[in-house]
Design an enzyme around this catalytic site. Structure first.
Site, mmCIF file in Angstrom:
data_model
loop_
_atom_site.group_PDB
_atom_site.id
_atom_site.type_symbol
_atom_site.label_atom_id
_atom_site.label_comp_id
_atom_site.label_asym_id
_atom_site.label_seq_id
_atom_site.Cartn_x
_atom_site.Cartn_y
_atom_site.Cartn_z
ATOM 1 N N CYS A 43 -45.011 -16.307 -69.858
ATOM 2 C CA CYS A 43 -46.031 -17.517 -69.384
ATOM 3 C C CYS A 43 -46.639 -18.461 -70.614
ATOM 4 C CB CYS A 43 -47.026 -16.593 -68.892
ATOM 5 S SG CYS A 43 -48.470 -17.624 -68.251
ATOM 6 N N CYS B 143 -52.453 -13.761 -72.496
ATOM 7 C CA CYS B 143 -51.529 -14.815 -71.939
ATOM 8 C C CYS B 143 -51.678 -15.940 -72.988
ATOM 9 C CB CYS B 143 -52.101 -15.051 -70.535
ATOM 10 S SG CYS B 143 -51.197 -16.686 -69.834
ATOM 11 N N CYS C 125 -54.809 -23.303 -68.900
ATOM 12 C CA CYS C 125 -55.312 -22.276 -67.832
ATOM 13 C C CYS C 125 -56.854 -22.010 -68.070
ATOM 14 C CB CYS C 125 -54.869 -21.225 -67.502
ATOM 15 S SG CYS C 125 -55.419 -20.112 -66.191
ATOM 16 N N CYS D 279 -56.988 -15.172 -69.475
ATOM 17 C CA CYS D 279 -56.530 -13.574 -69.654
ATOM 18 C C CYS D 279 -55.887 -13.807 -71.184
ATOM 19 C CB CYS D 279 -55.598 -13.720 -68.822
ATOM 20 S SG CYS D 279 -55.860 -14.050 -67.000
ATOM 21 N N CYS E 66 -39.217 -20.995 -62.265
ATOM 22 C CA CYS E 66 -40.711 -20.682 -62.411
ATOM 23 C C CYS E 66 -41.308 -21.979 -62.777
ATOM 24 C CB CYS E 66 -40.679 -19.830 -63.694
ATOM 25 S SG CYS E 66 -42.443 -19.273 -63.983
ATOM 26 N N GLU F 121 -44.012 -26.597 -69.126
ATOM 27 C CA GLU F 121 -42.894 -26.061 -69.134
ATOM 28 C C GLU F 121 -42.368 -25.338 -67.769
ATOM 29 O OE1 GLU F 121 -44.023 -23.262 -71.951
ATOM 30 O OE2 GLU F 121 -44.800 -21.581 -70.671
HETATM 31 N N1 SAH Z 1 -51.990 -17.706 -63.337
HETATM 32 C C1 SAH Z 1 -51.049 -16.716 -62.513
HETATM 33 C C2 SAH Z 1 -49.406 -17.327 -62.675
HETATM 34 C C3 SAH Z 1 -48.985 -17.481 -63.856
HETATM 35 S S1 SAH Z 1 -49.070 -16.044 -64.962
HETATM 36 C C4 SAH Z 1 -51.407 -15.605 -62.499
HETATM 37 O O1 SAH Z 1 -51.996 -14.957 -63.833
HETATM 38 O O2 SAH Z 1 -50.663 -14.544 -61.961
HETATM 39 C C5 SAH Z 1 -47.533 -15.454 -64.449
HETATM 40 C C6 SAH Z 1 -47.530 -13.672 -64.785
HETATM 41 O O3 SAH Z 1 -47.553 -13.712 -66.123
HETATM 42 C C7 SAH Z 1 -48.787 -13.229 -64.422
HETATM 43 O O4 SAH Z 1 -48.744 -11.965 -63.805
HETATM 44 C C8 SAH Z 1 -49.342 -13.069 -65.670
HETATM 45 O O5 SAH Z 1 -50.472 -12.036 -65.603
HETATM 46 C C9 SAH Z 1 -48.004 -12.708 -66.577
HETATM 47 N N2 SAH Z 1 -48.343 -12.824 -68.039
HETATM 48 C C10 SAH Z 1 -49.088 -13.781 -68.684
HETATM 49 N N3 SAH Z 1 -49.037 -13.389 -70.002
HETATM 50 C C11 SAH Z 1 -48.132 -12.434 -70.400
HETATM 51 C C12 SAH Z 1 -47.733 -11.423 -71.268
HETATM 52 N N4 SAH Z 1 -47.893 -11.984 -72.672
HETATM 53 N N5 SAH Z 1 -46.699 -10.587 -71.005
HETATM 54 C C13 SAH Z 1 -46.556 -10.319 -69.978
HETATM 55 N N6 SAH Z 1 -46.954 -10.933 -68.742
HETATM 56 C C14 SAH Z 1 -47.756 -12.098 -68.911
HETATM 57 FE FE1 SF4 Z 2 -54.069 -18.033 -66.502
HETATM 58 FE FE2 SF4 Z 2 -52.328 -16.897 -67.891
HETATM 59 FE FE3 SF4 Z 2 -54.302 -15.658 -66.697
HETATM 60 FE FE4 SF4 Z 2 -52.334 -16.676 -65.139
HETATM 61 S S1 SF4 Z 2 -52.394 -14.801 -66.859
HETATM 62 S S2 SF4 Z 2 -54.471 -16.801 -64.803
HETATM 63 S S3 SF4 Z 2 -51.856 -18.369 -66.383
HETATM 64 S S4 SF4 Z 2 -54.753 -17.031 -68.152
#
Ligand code: SAH
Ligand code: SF4
Length: 359
Positions: free
Chosen positions: A352, A135, A128, A132, A121, A93
């Site tokens: 994300c 996420c 991934c 995390c 974006c 996306e």
């Molecule tokens: N993998 C990279 C970039 C993609 S995620 C990273 O982790 O930085 C982009 C941003 O969205 C990151 O800062 C991530 O921590 C945040 N993010 C992911 N899931 C989220 C959520 N449910 N609520 C708020 N921010 C979130």
């Molecule tokens: Fe991967 Fe989501 Fe963690 Fe970014 S925040 S590194 S996209 S799992």
């Protein structure tokens, strides 16, 4: 079907392919400009080329590989999210935003056309591997890397759409699905292609890469002295809490990460952004704010705090406005600049990976 994407080629690679075909050297330039200045994405549009060459391009290379399957617009009209089907049926996306998602971008220049900011974006992987817990992309697991061309075409797709409205993409944030530093070479090749003065000529300063904190890749990025902005997903100020939210912290603990960030700032003179998704009662506490302030003391940086976008696989709740304010106040009083960002596009799951993960 061939999966060599024309957008996977650099200009020299395209030139050598055309040389193999016995084409004159200037053809590469013509095709390059067609792709990256006119945003043509089918061989038929290249009417400045001989029909035989168009035919050959069509047979040998893939052009139009991003098939939009769902487009959603947020109720305020500020966010448009597009889900694309890739050649292998997998989904990624992109999100186009009409506002600033990160403080780093406020410094970026307007493009001079008079239009507002149009920030795209982009994704770098399907799924991934970093896991995390909060996420949606992390909850999907890792499917595969995107090629450089698959990253580039996400930008070209939006550039083409905006062009029809007389607008341009002003900023790119590499914050979609995936961890860009886990797909380092393809991500940087994509950025180089976007930067190319002969082609799209998109300034590196208008690009921000967000990483979960892969320390060796941060060091490599520092050594390369790119003009691209860097953001780090921090989200917690002590190792136990951060490891419970971001498993990668077990490998690269906070102090090692901050050390790499300090080296980056020292080497480049560039400000670094820390991202912090505020989760109620978890990392939005005064204790975390004070600890964070002490860790970031004296570092040229900015904290971007945003309420958590709740996801299905995680029980955490978004912070309250009051706690977000207190968190910011503590940091600001300690000399660490912090901005509270709004949650935008929540009604279309523009957090994300939230859309693609449902398919
Ligand atoms: N993998 C990279 C970039 C993609 S995620 C990273 O982790 O930085 C982009 C941003 O969205 C990151 O800062 C991530 O921590 C945040 N993010 C992911 N899931 C989220 C959520 N449910 N609520 C708020 N921010 C979130
Ligand atoms: Fe991967 Fe989501 Fe963690 Fe970014 S925040 S590194 S996209 S799992």
């Amino acid at each position: 079907m061939s999966t060599t994407l024309i957008y996977d080629l650099s200009l020299p690679e395209l030139a050598s392919l055309l040389a193999e075909w016995g084409e004159p050297v200037y053809r590469a330039q013509q095709i390059w400009q067609g792709l990256y200045r006119n945003f043509w994405n089918t061989p038929e549009e290249f009417t400045n080329l001989p029909a035989v060459l168009r035919q050959k391009l069509a047979e040998s290379l893939e052009f139009n590989i991003l098939v939009p399957s769902t487009t959603l617009q947020s109720s305020d009209g500020e966010t448009v999210k597009t889900l694309f089907q890739l050649y292998d049926g997998k989904a990624i996306e992109t999100v186009l935003m009409k506002y600033d998602p990160s403080a780093a971008l406020q410094q970026a220049q307007r493009d001079g056309s008079g239009q507002g900011r149009r920030t795209l974006c982009v994704s770098t992987q399907v799924g991934c591997a970093m896991g995390c817990v909060f996420c949606a992309t992390g909850q999907m697991g890792f499917k595969r890397h995107l090629s450089s061309g698959e990253i580039v075409t996400q930008v070209m797709y939006s550039a083409r759409l905006l062009k029809d409205q007389g607008e341009v993409v002003t900023n790119v944030v590499v914050m979609g699905m995936g961890e860009p530093f886990h797909n380092y070479d393809n991500t940087m090749a994509a950025i180089d292609r976007l930067n190319d003065p002969e082609g799209y000529n998109f300034g590196a300063r208008r690009i921000t890469i967000s990483t979960v904190g892969l320390v060796p890749a941060i060091r490599r990025f520092t050594a390369e002295k790119r003009q691209v902005n860097l953001a780090i997903s921090l989200h917690a100020a002590d190792d136990a809490l951060r490891a419970s939210m971001l498993p990668v912290n077990k490998r690269y603990p906070i102090d090692k990460l901050i050390e790499a960030c300090r080296e980056y700032v020292a080497a480049t003179g560039r400000r670094i952004t820390f991202e912090w998704a505020l989760v109620s009662g978890v990392n939005d506490t005064p204790g975390q704010a004070h600890l964070l302030a002490s860790k970031l003391k004296g570092l040229l940086c900015h904290v971007n705090a945003i309420p958590l976008n709740p996801t299905e696989g995680y029980s955490g709740k978004a912070t309250t406005r009051q706690h977000a304010e207190e968190f910011k106040e503590i940091l600001t009083r300690s000399g660490v600049p912090c901005t509270n960002r709004l949650r935008r596009g929540v009604d279309i799951q523009a957090g994300c990976g939230q859309l693609a993960s449902r398919f």
